[in-house]
Design a protein around this motif. Structure first.
Motif, PDB file in Angstrom:
ATOM      1  N   UNK A 260       0.825  -1.210   0.000  1.00 53.39           N
ATOM      2  CA  UNK A 260       0.000   0.000   0.000  1.00 53.39           C
ATOM      3  C   UNK A 260       0.860   1.261   0.000  1.00 53.39           C
ATOM      4  N   UNK A 261       2.114   1.148   0.446  1.00 53.65           N
ATOM      5  CA  UNK A 261       3.061   2.269   0.377  1.00 53.65           C
ATOM      6  C   UNK A 261       3.987   2.059  -0.822  1.00 53.65           C
ATOM      7  N   UNK A 262       3.394   1.979  -1.997  1.00 57.02           N
ATOM      8  CA  UNK A 262       4.158   1.640  -3.189  1.00 57.02           C
ATOM      9  C   UNK A 262       5.166   2.726  -3.565  1.00 57.02           C
ATOM     10  N   UNK A 263       4.806   3.974  -3.377  1.00 57.87           N
ATOM     11  CA  UNK A 263       5.729   5.060  -3.717  1.00 57.87           C
ATOM     12  C   UNK A 263       6.996   4.956  -2.872  1.00 57.87           C
ATOM     13  N   UNK A 264       6.822   4.834  -1.567  1.00 60.34           N
ATOM     14  CA  UNK A 264       7.979   4.741  -0.666  1.00 60.34           C
ATOM     15  C   UNK A 264       8.771   3.456  -0.917  1.00 60.34           C
ATOM     16  N   UNK A 265       8.066   2.372  -1.230  1.00 59.06           N
ATOM     17  CA  UNK A 265       8.759   1.111  -1.512  1.00 59.06           C
ATOM     18  C   UNK A 265       9.641   1.245  -2.747  1.00 59.06           C
ATOM     19  N   UNK A 266       9.170   1.947  -3.762  1.00 61.26           N
ATOM     20  CA  UNK A 266       9.971   2.110  -4.978  1.00 61.26           C
ATOM     21  C   UNK A 266      11.136   3.059  -4.764  1.00 61.26           C
ATOM     22  N   UNK A 267      10.962   4.030  -3.898  1.00 58.74           N
ATOM     23  CA  UNK A 267      12.070   4.945  -3.610  1.00 58.74           C
ATOM     24  C   UNK A 267      13.114   4.299  -2.705  1.00 58.74           C
ATOM     25  N   UNK A 268      12.654   3.473  -1.749  1.00 59.92           N
ATOM     26  CA  UNK A 268      13.551   2.828  -0.784  1.00 59.92           C
ATOM     27  C   UNK A 268      13.219   1.334  -0.724  1.00 59.92           C
ATOM     28  N   UNK A 269      13.577   0.572  -1.760  1.00 58.04           N
ATOM     29  CA  UNK A 269      13.138  -0.835  -1.851  1.00 58.04           C
ATOM     30  C   UNK A 269      13.646  -1.743  -0.739  1.00 58.04           C
ATOM     31  N   UNK A 270      14.714  -1.354  -0.046  1.00 60.80           N
ATOM     32  CA  UNK A 270      15.224  -2.193   1.040  1.00 60.80           C
ATOM     33  C   UNK A 270      14.692  -1.771   2.409  1.00 60.80           C
ATOM     34  N   UNK A 271      13.748  -0.831   2.436  1.00 62.25           N
ATOM     35  CA  UNK A 271      13.189  -0.352   3.705  1.00 62.25           C
ATOM     36  C   UNK A 271      12.205  -1.368   4.261  1.00 62.25           C
ATOM     37  N   UNK A 272      12.332  -1.697   5.546  1.00 60.36           N
ATOM     38  CA  UNK A 272      11.433  -2.657   6.192  1.00 60.36           C
ATOM     39  C   UNK A 272      10.010  -2.108   6.273  1.00 60.36           C
ATOM     40  N   UNK A 273       9.049  -2.999   6.234  1.00 63.95           N
ATOM     41  CA  UNK A 273       7.635  -2.631   6.186  1.00 63.95           C
ATOM     42  C   UNK A 273       7.198  -1.663   7.301  1.00 63.95           C
ATOM     43  N   UNK A 274       7.621  -1.855   8.558  1.00 63.78           N
ATOM     44  CA  UNK A 274       7.117  -0.966   9.625  1.00 63.78           C
ATOM     45  C   UNK A 274       7.525   0.494   9.470  1.00 63.78           C
ATOM     46  N   UNK A 275       8.564   0.783   8.672  1.00 60.73           N
ATOM     47  CA  UNK A 275       9.054   2.159   8.557  1.00 60.73           C
ATOM     48  C   UNK A 275       8.404   2.927   7.402  1.00 60.73           C
ATOM     49  N   UNK A 276       7.615   2.258   6.581  1.00 59.99           N
ATOM     50  CA  UNK A 276       7.076   2.903   5.384  1.00 59.99           C
ATOM     51  C   UNK A 276       6.072   4.009   5.715  1.00 59.99           C
ATOM     52  N   UNK A 277       5.268   3.814   6.770  1.00 61.97           N
ATOM     53  CA  UNK A 277       4.244   4.806   7.110  1.00 61.97           C
ATOM     54  C   UNK A 277       4.875   6.157   7.467  1.00 61.97           C
ATOM     55  N   UNK A 278       5.920   6.136   8.264  1.00 58.29           N
ATOM     56  CA  UNK A 278       6.569   7.384   8.645  1.00 58.29           C
ATOM     57  C   UNK A 278       7.292   8.008   7.458  1.00 58.29           C
ATOM     58  N   UNK A 279       7.878   7.186   6.621  1.00 60.06           N
ATOM     59  CA  UNK A 279       8.562   7.687   5.427  1.00 60.06           C
ATOM     60  C   UNK A 279       7.578   8.365   4.484  1.00 60.06           C
ATOM     61  N   UNK A 280       6.351   7.865   4.446  1.00 57.76           N
ATOM     62  CA  UNK A 280       5.307   8.455   3.600  1.00 57.76           C
ATOM     63  C   UNK A 280       5.145   9.942   3.919  1.00 57.76           C
ATOM     64  N   UNK A 281       5.166  10.303   5.189  1.00 60.12           N
ATOM     65  CA  UNK A 281       4.987  11.701   5.581  1.00 60.12           C
ATOM     66  C   UNK A 281       6.110  12.575   5.007  1.00 60.12           C
ATOM     67  N   UNK A 282       7.328  12.051   5.061  1.00 58.82           N
ATOM     68  CA  UNK A 282       8.484  12.804   4.557  1.00 58.82           C
ATOM     69  C   UNK A 282       8.382  12.974   3.041  1.00 58.82           C
TER      70      UNK A 282
END
Length: 332
Positions: A260-282
């Motif tokens: 569901x956080x596809x944008x953040x996943x594509x920008x940071x593909x090695x980022x663990x799932x729990x950190x994607x929500x906070x990264x979304x804000x940035x």
């Protein structure tokens, strides 16, 4: 900012808890399978297994992106085992998915928009013939029904890749794991259930697996801008403009394995799932400050977008003698 915030660190506690929940789920499914015996209630177990295998596939996806363990080789080994446990070929999927991440929605580069049963480009739709043409003309409405066959397709593509003539890394290890997986899965089903119930069990399990997988991956890029082969975009713009997030918070993250956080996943593909929500804000704030489109919709709205997009593409496969006024009405 992302680097300094510690959002790129691993989250072993999270993946350990997910693994524990999935083990309990499989344990419950096995117990239910034994207790139900020769009963049509077994179809509930089949549906549960389809869901559980999809959740394992999400973990395999994350291990392949090196999100779970500390070292790259360890993640690769884990991903190979998890993907085989689901019944797919890791070497086939990894090659395909890596090309997608490098060039999402780019014509001629992204394998996820190459023509299969479904056409994602009008040029491909216009070349459809026979049965595929009939499907293509209605492909938006047929998309989700066709996903019931996607589980079988994923298994078949993996075996076709492993049995191909070209070089395949880890070919025999994967074939061995897949053979063991299907033996352990099919033997109790065929021994305990009559042939008709066994076929229904496998059909439901594969259908749920295919629909769940397709419904989790399809909302992320389908209906977003398609990049022409000659077009040049920087990495950030390419990844953000072609991706779509799904609103919903923690429940959407569990349901879709972090996709569901596809944008953040594509920008940071090695980022663990729990950190994607906070990264979304940035990322969202950065996009707003720099006038970069940031697309986020509800899950239901994303499916409506996908269906409309596929129907629009499918119009290219219509009969050239169709009434132009009707075709114009359909486009509207």
């Amino acid at each position: 900012m992302i680097q300094e915030s510690g959002l790129l660190r691993r989250a072993p506690w999270f993946y350990a808890s997910v693994g524990a929940v999935l083990l309990l789920g499989f344990g419950g499914a096995i117990a239910g399978f034994i207790l139900f015996g020769d009963s049509w209630y077994q179809l509930l177990i089949a549906a549960a297994l389809g869901i559980l295998f999809t959740q394992v596939a999400f973990l395999g996806h994350e291990a392949a992106h090196r999100q779970i363990l500390a070292s790259g080789p360890a993640n690769d080994r884990l991903a190979r085992v998890l993907v085989a446990f689901v019944g797919m070929s890791y070497s086939w999927w990894d090659s395909k998915h890596s090309r997608h991440h490098a060039n999402p929605n780019r014509v001629g580069k992204d394998p996820d928009i190459e023509v299969d049963t479904i056409s994602f480009l009008e040029a491909d739709a216009s070349e459809a013939r026979g049965l595929r043409r009939a499907i293509t003309r209605r492909q938006g409405w047929l998309f989700f029904p066709l996903l019931t066959l996607e589980g079988l397709n994923l298994h078949a593509q993996g075996f076709a890749h492993l049995c191909s003539r070209g070089p395949v890394k880890g070919r025999w290890a994967e074939l061995g794991m897949l053979a063991l997986r299907f033996a352990l899965l099919l033997t109790p089903i065929l021994l305990l259930l009559p042939l008709g119930k066994a076929a229904a069990f496998l059909g439901v399990m594969l259908a749920v697996f295919g629909v769940y997988m397709g419904a989790s991956f399809a909302p992320n890029h389908k209906g977003m801008p398609v990049i022409a082969p000659e077009e040049r975009l920087d990495f950030f713009s390419k990844q953000v403009r072609t991706s779509r997030n799904i609103r919903g918070g923690w429940w959407a993250t569990w349901l879709m394995g972090g996709l569901n956080y596809q944008i953040e996943h594509h920008l940071f593909p090695s980022m663990a799932r729990p950190h994607l929500a906070k990264t979304r804000e940035v990322v969202r704030d950065f996009c707003k400050a720099n006038d970069v489109p940031y697309t986020e919709t509800s899950l239901g709205e994303s499916y409506a977008i996908v269906i409309r997009y596929l129907n629009r593409v499918g119009l290219a496969a219509r009969d050239p003698f169709d009434c132009p006024m009707v075709a114009q009405y359909r486009r509207a």
